[in-house]
Design an enzyme around this catalytic site. Structure first.
Site, PDB file in Angstrom:
ATOM      1  N   GLU A 189       0.864  -1.172   0.000  1.00 44.27           N
ATOM      2  CA  GLU A 189       0.000   0.000   0.000  1.00 44.27           C
ATOM      3  C   GLU A 189       0.908   1.231   0.000  1.00 44.27           C
ATOM      4  O   GLU A 189       1.772   1.352   0.875  1.00 44.27           O
ATOM      5  CB  GLU A 189      -0.904   0.002   1.229  1.00 44.27           C
ATOM      6  CG  GLU A 189      -1.913   1.143   1.224  1.00 44.27           C
ATOM      7  CD  GLU A 189      -2.845   1.098   2.417  1.00 44.27           C
ATOM      8  OE1 GLU A 189      -3.639   2.046   2.570  1.00 44.27           O
ATOM      9  OE2 GLU A 189      -2.763   0.131   3.202  1.00 44.27           O
ATOM     10  N   ARG A 209       5.373 -13.395   9.688  1.00 45.67           N
ATOM     11  CA  ARG A 209       5.960 -12.111   9.362  1.00 45.67           C
ATOM     12  C   ARG A 209       7.305 -11.974  10.079  1.00 45.67           C
ATOM     13  O   ARG A 209       7.622 -12.730  11.002  1.00 45.67           O
ATOM     14  CB  ARG A 209       5.033 -10.972   9.791  1.00 45.67           C
ATOM     15  CG  ARG A 209       4.778 -10.920  11.279  1.00 45.67           C
ATOM     16  CD  ARG A 209       3.825  -9.800  11.648  1.00 45.67           C
ATOM     17  NE  ARG A 209       4.428  -8.501  11.442  1.00 45.67           N
ATOM     18  CZ  ARG A 209       3.782  -7.356  11.594  1.00 45.67           C
ATOM     19  NH1 ARG A 209       2.492  -7.348  11.911  1.00 45.67           N
ATOM     20  NH2 ARG A 209       4.381  -6.205  11.407  1.00 45.67           N
ATOM     21  N   LYS A 258       3.584   0.802   9.682  1.00 46.90           N
ATOM     22  CA  LYS A 258       3.847   2.057   8.983  1.00 46.90           C
ATOM     23  C   LYS A 258       3.150   3.219   9.673  1.00 46.90           C
ATOM     24  O   LYS A 258       3.661   4.356   9.665  1.00 46.90           O
ATOM     25  CB  LYS A 258       3.405   1.947   7.518  1.00 46.90           C
ATOM     26  CG  LYS A 258       4.340   1.123   6.666  1.00 46.90           C
ATOM     27  CD  LYS A 258       3.977   1.168   5.202  1.00 46.90           C
ATOM     28  CE  LYS A 258       2.755   0.350   4.890  1.00 46.90           C
ATOM     29  NZ  LYS A 258       2.454   0.302   3.447  1.00 46.90           N
TER      30      LYS A 258
END
Length: 574
Positions: free
Chosen positions: A48, A275, A285
């Site tokens: 994104e 992850r 983020k």
């Protein structure tokens, strides 16, 4: 004899070690052998564009692009740009730059944007409405949340769930035409409000947002949510393996439901992997942006940040990062990686590629009393140790006045301190044996100068009479040394797991994460080297000349990673 460090070749991802087998690669190999999808292997990296890539993304980048390369497939770079309020073209360019720096490329037809599928996604929305698999809900967002239920309590059907297909279609088209305000309606999948997986309780697919999109402008006011755009974008592109981190495991059900309902044959397979969680680091983020906006760090590329641009500015190489994520591995279960693992990978990489030079961080002046005034001896110094398959050397000037590290001298040394002390002889790296004869102090009792003698017969570091010394220290010639500013970086946070409470994240920032040292002294051989040059400062740490702030006559170096210091460990252990 060369007096400039050899230029390192550009990073080459293709020359990186073959990735070890893991459960994903084993699955892909089996799918290739059985021809499961009837088309070449295709993966995707779908960031994104609302921030800069961080070290957690490096794992996903290496996995997706690596599998595509290993199985002669393709990896699409698809920007998941479905949220106009947070996205920006500057993030798109940063992501592309970082992926290329890591050593990966994508074809011209493999740079894609979810926003280019808005029209197609709307067609799927109408298809679902016509099938009776979706409906327009006129509840508020708060009402939808309240009727969703909990893990142990089933949800409640919306009163608008039983609208006819024609009424839903009419409302959906009015939503698309921009006739209705934000929040008036949403499109929801019609699945099961009692489903044990809460993601399947009639998830929202489309919402009204009258906002300007950085690529689509004002063409759309109906934006898809992740669970709608992601699986269908994969299916449109013919992706075979949609590789996601474990937090998307619950979303796998809606992924499969949507590609099936929309009629795709041999649709992509979503597979989850752990992850990358790293000690003393955050991977959100949103949290990283908070640090930037609060002025805790100096932008996304601050060397304390876990972003790719921050790590690059700190001096980490793409090879070092790729080696690190290979070591971290790919697994099905959550795992936290120690910061020491990253530092070890960085050291191993830099040890084999960067030249050694001498820099004195906190200078203490030494006068060689038996060296003639004005006389300069040029000593040959190697750039690389014998166990590194590189060659090169430079000349370092030796003069009457030198600087050594203040920590390399103790007036009353304890046991196991083998550096300089009154009456003690040590070796100067690449130079001579020196003996401390006198300690000069100021009125406050602070040591300002050492007066030493040197043995001219020990040039190059050996005594012809065979006598040995236990300590070797680095140094620079005072008249020839260059002033340099050093930025010494430590952990950004004070606790190993700072990601628990984003509201309190600023309280967990390490106040000593950056120490700026002015007045350090470095040997003159680096004067004309380009910015961004990496070095090992002997006995100190690995450094890089800051690519932005360092300039001739005003050198600035960022510490990449420390070296192991035996004496520091002894002091710490008592």
């Amino acid at each position: 004899m060369s007096h400039a460090p050899p230029k390192s070749p550009p990073p080459d991802a293709a020359s990186a070690p073959v990735a070890p087998q893991d459960f994903i690669r084993e699955m892909v190999a089996d799918d290739v052998a059985t021809g499961r999808f009837g088309r070449p292997i295709a993966t995707r990296f779908p960031p994104e564009p609302n921030g800069y890539p961080h070290i957690g993304h490096v794992k996903a980048i290496c996995l997706n692009f690596g599998i595509a390369r290993e199985f002669s497939g393709r990896c699409n770079l698809r920007f998941d740009d479905t949220n106009p309020s947070t996205e920006d073209i500057k993030y798109v360019e940063a992501i592309k730059s970082d992926i290329r720096w890591l050593g990966f490329e994508w074809g011209g037809d493999a740079e894609l944007y979810a926003s280019d599928y808005f029209g197609k996604l709307y067609e799927f929305a109408e298809l679902l409405v016509k099938k009776g698999s979706a409906y327009v809900d006129s509840q508020t967002g708060e009402q939808i949340r309240q009727t969703r239920g909990t893990v142990t309590v089933p949800g409640t059907n919306s009163p608008y769930r039983y609208r006819s297909a024609d009424e839903n279609l009419d409302l959906l088209r009015r939503m698309r035409a921009g006739e209705l305000p934000d929040g008036a309606h949403v499109l929801r999948a019609k699945i099961d409000m009692t489903h044990p997986n809460m993601v399947m309780r009639d998830p929202v697919l489309l919402r009204i947002r009258h906002e300007h999109h950085y690529r689509q402008g004002d063409a759309w006011c109906l934006y898809p949510l992740y669970d709608f755009a992601h699986p269908l974008s994969d299916a449109i592109e013919g992706i075979t393996h949609s590789l996601c981190s474990l937090e998307f495991k619950d979303n796998n059900d809606i992924y499969k439901w949507l590609v099936r309902e929309c009629g795709f044959e041999r649709p992509p397979e979503q597979t989850e992997f752990s992850r990358l969680d790293l000690e003393y680091t955050v991977m959100s983020k949103r949290t990283l942006l908070k640090l930037v906006n609060a002025g805790v760090v100096n932008g996304w590329d601050d060397p304390r940040m876990p972003t790719v641009s921050g790590l690059r500015r700190r001096g980490v190489t793409p090879d070092g990062l790729r080696d690190f994520v290979t070591t971290a591995g790919v697994s099905r279960k959550p795992q936290r990686t120690e910061l020491a693992t990253l530092e070890h990978a960085i050291r191993n990489d830099l040890n084999m590629r960067v030249p050694r030079v001498m820099c004195v961080v906190r200078p203490l002046k030494v006068v060689i009393t038996n060296s003639p005034e004005g006389e300069v001896d040029q000593l040959e110094a190697s750039y690389y140790p014998h166990d590194v398959p590189k060659t090169g050397s430079r000349l370092v000037p030796f003069s009457r006045e030198l600087y050594i590290e203040r920590d390399d001298f103790m007036e009353d040394p304890p046991k196991k301190f083998f550096r300089l002390a009154p009456g003690r002889e040590v070796r100067l790296r690449y130079g001579y044996f020196i003996t401390c004869q006198e300690v000069v102090k100021n009125a406050a009792g602070e040591i300002v100068e050492l007066r030493c003698t040197y043995d001219p017969a020990t040039r190059g570091g050996d005594a012809p009479d065979g006598r040995k010394v236990q300590g070797t220290i680095h140094w620079v010639s005072a008249p020839h040394a260059l002033d340099v500013t050093l930025r010494l970086y430590e952990k950004l946070f004070t606790v190993p797991d700072p990601g628990g409470d984003e509201d309190d994240i600023l309280k967990l920032v390490n106040p000593e994460s950056l120490t700026v040292v002015k007045g350090a002294k470095i040997e003159p051989s680096v004067a004309n080297d380009p910015v961004g040059s990496r070095y090992q400062f002997e006995r100190t740490a690995y450094f890089i000349s800051d690519p932005i702030d360092s300039k001739p006559g005003a050198l600035v170096f960022n510490r990449t990673v420390t070296l192991r210091d035996t004496w520091a460990k002894i002091k710490k252990s008592g």
